[in-house]
Scaffold this motif. Structure first.
Motif: not given
Length: 90
Positions: A29-33, A38-40, A53-57, A65-66
């Motif tokens: 279960d995640f919330a994505i804002f 800071f660009t992510k 803070l997470l992006d594709i890179k 991620l772990q």
């Protein structure tokens, strides 16, 4: 007490997506804002309260991620990478 220097104070209209799914291993279960900080986008695990803070890179570094979501299983990490590659492109 010393005066604290304010670095920023921004007000944004934030759009949040709440996404839940399950796999053969576990439930997520995640919330994505969507307003980038800071660009992510900010991603919060609603089960553990872990956030990052997470992006594709960032998905190229499985250890990031772990650590961010306190995952020990490589299989779970692979599932989340697959999920976020789709979700972060929306």
């Amino acid at each position: 007490m010393k005066f604290l220097k304010q670095m920023y104070d921004d007000l944004e209209d934030v759009h949040a997506r709440f996404v839940g799914f399950s796999s053969s291993i576990t439930r997520y279960d995640f919330a994505i804002f969507s307003v980038p900080f800071f660009t992510k986008p900010l991603v919060v695990c609603l089960q553990t309260s872990c956030s990052t803070l997470l992006d594709i890179k960032d998905l190229d570094d499985r250890h990031y991620l772990q650590k961010a979501f306190q995952i020990e299983s490589n299989e779970q990490t692979a599932e989340l990478i697959q999920f976020f590659k789709i979700e972060l492109n929306k």
